[in-house]
Design a protein around this motif. Sequence first.
Motif, PDB file in Angstrom:
ATOM      1  N   ILE A   1      -0.936  -5.216  -2.894  1.00 29.21           N
ATOM      2  CA  ILE A   1      -1.362  -6.039  -1.768  1.00 29.21           C
ATOM      3  C   ILE A   1      -1.634  -5.156  -0.560  1.00 29.21           C
ATOM      4  N   LEU A   2      -2.809  -5.342   0.031  1.00 27.41           N
ATOM      5  CA  LEU A   2      -3.171  -4.645   1.265  1.00 27.41           C
ATOM      6  C   LEU A   2      -2.869  -5.576   2.430  1.00 27.41           C
ATOM      7  N   PHE A   3      -2.135  -5.066   3.409  1.00 25.75           N
ATOM      8  CA  PHE A   3      -1.655  -5.883   4.527  1.00 25.75           C
ATOM      9  C   PHE A   3      -1.955  -5.184   5.839  1.00 25.75           C
ATOM     10  N   TYR A   4      -2.412  -5.949   6.823  1.00 26.52           N
ATOM     11  CA  TYR A   4      -2.633  -5.428   8.176  1.00 26.52           C
ATOM     12  C   TYR A   4      -1.380  -5.745   8.988  1.00 26.52           C
ATOM     13  N   LYS A   5      -0.523  -4.736   9.154  1.00 24.14           N
ATOM     14  CA  LYS A   5       0.722  -4.934   9.901  1.00 24.14           C
ATOM     15  C   LYS A   5       0.401  -5.034  11.387  1.00 24.14           C
TER      16      LYS A   5
ATOM     17  N   ALA B   1      -5.361   6.919   1.407  1.00 26.74           N
ATOM     18  CA  ALA B   1      -6.154   7.430   0.281  1.00 26.74           C
ATOM     19  C   ALA B   1      -7.503   6.691   0.273  1.00 26.74           C
ATOM     20  N   HIS B   2      -7.839   6.006  -0.829  1.00 28.09           N
ATOM     21  CA  HIS B   2      -9.134   5.321  -0.939  1.00 28.09           C
ATOM     22  C   HIS B   2      -9.086   3.873  -0.427  1.00 28.09           C
ATOM     23  N   LEU B   3      -7.915   3.400  -0.041  1.00 25.56           N
ATOM     24  CA  LEU B   3      -7.777   2.020   0.432  1.00 25.56           C
ATOM     25  C   LEU B   3      -8.166   1.942   1.905  1.00 25.56           C
ATOM     26  N   LYS B   4      -8.923   0.919   2.281  1.00 20.53           N
ATOM     27  CA  LYS B   4      -9.418   0.771   3.654  1.00 20.53           C
ATOM     28  C   LYS B   4      -8.935  -0.540   4.264  1.00 20.53           C
TER      29      LYS B   4
ATOM     30  N   ALA C   1      -5.515  -6.137  -3.993  1.00 21.39           N
ATOM     31  CA  ALA C   1      -6.442  -5.032  -4.215  1.00 21.39           C
ATOM     32  C   ALA C   1      -7.504  -5.439  -5.230  1.00 21.39           C
ATOM     33  N   THR C   2      -8.698  -4.906  -5.061  1.00 21.91           N
ATOM     34  CA  THR C   2      -9.770  -5.156  -6.021  1.00 21.91           C
ATOM     35  C   THR C   2      -9.511  -4.335  -7.293  1.00 21.91           C
ATOM     36  N   ALA C   3     -10.296  -4.606  -8.321  1.00 22.36           N
ATOM     37  CA  ALA C   3     -10.143  -3.855  -9.572  1.00 22.36           C
ATOM     38  C   ALA C   3     -10.396  -2.367  -9.345  1.00 22.36           C
ATOM     39  N   ASP C   4     -11.414  -2.021  -8.552  1.00 25.27           N
ATOM     40  CA  ASP C   4     -11.687  -0.607  -8.263  1.00 25.27           C
ATOM     41  C   ASP C   4     -10.542   0.033  -7.492  1.00 25.27           C
ATOM     42  N   GLU C   5      -9.996  -0.678  -6.529  1.00 28.71           N
ATOM     43  CA  GLU C   5      -8.863  -0.145  -5.756  1.00 28.71           C
ATOM     44  C   GLU C   5      -7.641   0.066  -6.648  1.00 28.71           C
ATOM     45  N   ARG C   6      -7.405  -0.866  -7.563  1.00 29.11           N
ATOM     46  CA  ARG C   6      -6.260  -0.711  -8.492  1.00 29.11           C
ATOM     47  C   ARG C   6      -6.462   0.508  -9.380  1.00 29.11           C
ATOM     48  N   ARG C   7      -7.682   0.684  -9.881  1.00 30.96           N
ATOM     49  CA  ARG C   7      -7.944   1.870 -10.720  1.00 30.96           C
ATOM     50  C   ARG C   7      -7.692   3.147  -9.950  1.00 30.96           C
ATOM     51  N   GLY C   8      -8.121   3.194  -8.697  1.00 33.87           N
ATOM     52  CA  GLY C   8      -7.884   4.373  -7.875  1.00 33.87           C
ATOM     53  C   GLY C   8      -6.401   4.645  -7.677  1.00 33.87           C
ATOM     54  N   LEU C   9      -5.605   3.598  -7.506  1.00 29.10           N
ATOM     55  CA  LEU C   9      -4.158   3.775  -7.343  1.00 29.10           C
ATOM     56  C   LEU C   9      -3.526   4.348  -8.609  1.00 29.10           C
TER      57      LEU C   9
END
Length: 198
Positions: A6-10, A172-175, A187-195
């Motif tokens: 999960i990507l979160f904007y703190k 890293a690659h997450l924005k 996270a998207t499928a591409d973001e998960r693969r990158g992780l």
Amino acid sequence: MVYQYILFYKPYYVLSQFSQGSTPSATAIALRTTLKDFVPVADIYPAGRLDCDSEGLMLLTNHGRVQHRLSDPRFAHPRTYWVQVERVPPAAALAQLRQGVTIKGYLTRPCQVELLNTTPLLPPRDPPIRSRQSIPTAWLEMTLQEGKNRQVRRMTAAVGHPTLRLVRVAIAHLKLGTLEPGQWRSATADERRGLLQL
């Protein structure tokens, strides 16, 4: 087990944890919120931290290996911040930041630093940054390969340009992308693969 990413904007002044601790003071309860107040997903944990007075991107996950890779300093990965500082840093200050500065006897690793030509498009901070007409501010983009406690703030202070606002925009690659403070997404499928390739 189904892994969650999960990507979160703190937002500003939110603790990067899911609980206040065992014996919070009444003041802490009144003033500070936690991740639990924003992300209603069970059994996930932050992969790294952001100071209470910093804002921006956090990754929350139940995948222990990914969390370890992003939290352990042995596994360097880029973290990018937009940093509002007092006054416009001269070229010499920027060069010093790029080469590394000494903080409490530790020389920081070289990093990427650019003076931004325009103010980044960010939501206003609540409460707003103190403004003094006699002291201009500038925005830097800083990409570090390490994340020691309050490192960015200490680095800019060491070259004479204290940090006023600090927003992490990438891990890293997450924005951070179009997330607003307090919002989260999976996270998207591409973001998960990158992780999984970290």
